[in-house]
Design an enzyme around this catalytic site. Sequence first.
Site, PDB file in Angstrom:
ATOM      1  CB  SER A  36     -17.171  10.152  -6.831  1.00  0.00           C
ATOM      2  OG  SER A  36     -18.137  10.244  -7.870  1.00  0.00           O
ATOM      3  CE1 TYR A  54     -13.129  10.747 -10.886  1.00  0.00           C
ATOM      4  CE2 TYR A  54     -15.357  10.058 -10.341  1.00  0.00           C
ATOM      5  CZ  TYR A  54     -14.311  10.958 -10.212  1.00  0.00           C
ATOM      6  OH  TYR A  54     -14.456  12.051  -9.400  1.00  0.00           O
TER       7      TYR A  54
END
Length: 252
Positions: free
Chosen positions: A142, A157
Amino acid sequence: MRVAIVTGASSGIGQSAAIQIAKRGTGVILTYNGNESGALDTVAAIEKDGGTAVALRLDVGRSETFPAFRDSVTAALRDTWQRDTFDHLVNNAGYGQMAMFEDTTEEMFDGLLRVLLKGPYFLTQTLLPLLADGGAIVNVASNSALLSGMEPGYSAYGTMKGGLVVLTRYMAKEFSVRGIRVNSVSPGSTRTRIGGDAFARFPEVIPGLAARTALGRLGEPDDIGLAIAALLGEEGRWITAQDIEVSGGYDL
């Protein structure tokens, strides 16, 4: 026929990757956790185009289930493709959860760790004996782990995804003796069901994200799925140990 395993392929990026890989004549074993109907939709889309796909259930947050999953993969390879190995692995399954640093609990941290980092690590380890020499792996990271995509609320995250990027390089180094290439892709904001279908629930955030993207729109699952398929294919044969941001130029 080549065969790929794509985790988390019942929707979004995983579903797109499975379909794009199948369009190139590769058989697909795709996994789902809660969304069986979505996985069956993926299988149907692949079969409609003349491809072959098998859906298996897998919770990447439960590493104790991986040996049994490997047995299921072995059976699917034998029964569907008359093979005892597969060629490509896409570690895509995951989920998004945001909280400011001071509000992040150990439970949230451990949940993200299990699914986003420990899961791909030990799933790949478990499946490695079945992965053919000369194969390829793509890990879906990501841009929250990159300077371009950092936003408040994604410290846990983004940390796990950053770990996955580093793990990708180590896998590439160690697996190169078998001719296995390993890369990661780092999507930006993409119209998926992540965060409890956040983009469907909060469409008002989309124009702002599009305005911060050089190419002027929100990413679509196929934007990422095509990049994954290309990295696995002949186009990517001389690319390994790389992280490729696939974000349309977010915050460029």
